[in-house]
Design a protein around this motif. Sequence first.
Motif, mmCIF file in Angstrom:
data_model
loop_
_atom_site.group_PDB
_atom_site.id
_atom_site.type_symbol
_atom_site.label_atom_id
_atom_site.label_comp_id
_atom_site.label_asym_id
_atom_site.label_seq_id
_atom_site.Cartn_x
_atom_site.Cartn_y
_atom_site.Cartn_z
ATOM 1 N N VAL A 69 7.236 4.418 10.097
ATOM 2 C CA VAL A 69 6.630 5.648 9.570
ATOM 3 C C VAL A 69 5.420 5.314 8.706
ATOM 4 C CG1 VAL A 69 6.990 7.572 7.965
ATOM 5 C CG2 VAL A 69 8.734 7.027 9.673
ATOM 6 N N ALA A 70 5.565 4.288 7.841
ATOM 7 C CA ALA A 70 4.454 3.880 6.972
ATOM 8 C C ALA A 70 3.274 3.374 7.791
ATOM 9 C CB ALA A 70 4.935 2.790 6.007
ATOM 10 N N LEU A 71 3.564 2.627 8.857
ATOM 11 C CA LEU A 71 2.504 2.107 9.725
ATOM 12 C C LEU A 71 1.775 3.249 10.435
ATOM 13 C CD1 LEU A 71 1.111 -0.380 10.912
ATOM 14 C CD2 LEU A 71 2.872 -0.445 12.687
ATOM 15 N N LYS A 72 2.532 4.236 10.915
ATOM 16 C CA LYS A 72 1.916 5.391 11.582
ATOM 17 C C LYS A 72 1.015 6.168 10.626
ATOM 18 C CE LYS A 72 5.454 6.199 15.126
ATOM 19 N NZ LYS A 72 6.539 7.108 15.594
ATOM 20 N N LYS A 73 1.447 6.308 9.367
ATOM 21 C CA LYS A 73 0.645 7.015 8.381
ATOM 22 C C LYS A 73 -0.689 6.321 8.148
ATOM 23 C CE LYS A 73 4.202 9.383 5.627
ATOM 24 N NZ LYS A 73 4.833 9.470 4.283
ATOM 25 N N ILE A 74 -0.639 4.989 8.036
ATOM 26 C CA ILE A 74 -1.874 4.232 7.798
ATOM 27 C C ILE A 74 -2.791 4.313 9.013
ATOM 28 C CG2 ILE A 74 -2.785 1.891 7.568
ATOM 29 C CD1 ILE A 74 -0.677 1.291 5.566
ATOM 30 N N LEU A 109 0.802 -1.226 0.000
ATOM 31 C CA LEU A 109 0.000 0.000 0.000
ATOM 32 C C LEU A 109 0.836 1.278 0.000
ATOM 33 C CD1 LEU A 109 -2.869 -0.917 2.521
ATOM 34 C CD2 LEU A 109 -2.989 -0.827 0.016
ATOM 35 N N ASN A 110 2.122 1.188 0.354
ATOM 36 C CA ASN A 110 2.975 2.384 0.453
ATOM 37 C C ASN A 110 3.962 2.442 -0.703
ATOM 38 O OD1 ASN A 110 2.639 3.880 3.305
ATOM 39 N ND2 ASN A 110 2.208 1.699 3.542
ATOM 40 N N SER A 111 3.758 3.404 -1.592
ATOM 41 C CA SER A 111 4.575 3.502 -2.800
ATOM 42 C C SER A 111 6.043 3.797 -2.481
ATOM 43 C CB SER A 111 4.020 4.592 -3.731
ATOM 44 O OG SER A 111 3.959 5.834 -3.057
#
Length: 311
Positions: free
Chosen positions: A299-304, A51-53
């Motif tokens: 960081v990607a997990l926090k964004k989601i 999901l994270n480009s």
Amino acid sequence: MAAKNSSFLTEFILAGLTDQPGVQIPLFFLFLGFYVVTVVGNLGLITLIGLNSHLHTPMYFFLYNLSFIDFCYSSVITPKMLMSFVSKKNSISYAGCMTQLFFFLFFVVSESFILSAMAYDRYVAICNPLLYTITMSPQVCLLLLLGVYGMGFAGAMAHTACMMGVTFCANNLVNHYMCDILPLLERACTSTYVNELVVFVVVGIDIGVPTVTIFISYALILSSILHIRSTEGRSKAFSTCSSHIIAVSLFFGSGAFMYLKPSSILPMNQGKVSSLFYTTLVPMLNPLIYSLRNKDVKVALKKILNKNAFS
């Protein structure tokens, strides 16, 4: 007759991890918990990377496939092991046993080579950063991945084909919680010299080649890190590699301990405990190791999580 040919053997009985009735239910819930964490952790990491480009880089491409492999080979082993804790007779058909053996070997050999591909990726990223995008192009990554799964298929076919030629005794009780090479060979009535030779050669290649690749990669990485003058640069380089080093040590250490020692030195009951590391604990710990020690993943997990909370 004292023996039955493998082609006429209809099923095996798996002895399970232990025969002590008092610990069966606690162990069932313990390993069920391990399996849930494994499934959630690996599928979660696969989803997060997908999901994270900004995670669509060679490093996370290989990590994506590592999580896929961990999820698959844990699912090949754990459900059948859980059945042994709650059923009086944990039987598996001959065809089912050979199928489990094949897929277990396919995924476990693939994991050993995906770890070496990840080490090579880290070597290029740290030692040749200016050429990283060219050296680790999508085409190169795809070829490396094909090599990983190709070696997995070749190793699994070699072992499974040899096992299907074995003549088994009438006593079909396998002293293990899964269909693995060494426990099955204990049930053979004829000479297993060829099979043991194949185990030593193929496992030697499947552990030796990735180990040498990883050792050389990290020796060059260490040399490159020591030439970095800034403390911050060294710290960043070490943190990039530390997760991979931990995962490699757990996987190859337990695998070598199980397969590259004579059975007289390592009794099967101890072998069952050793095999728990790479069949149960390693697939569970890998997503935790790579997520908790990886800034990009956190960081990607926090964004989601923030996005879901906001919506």
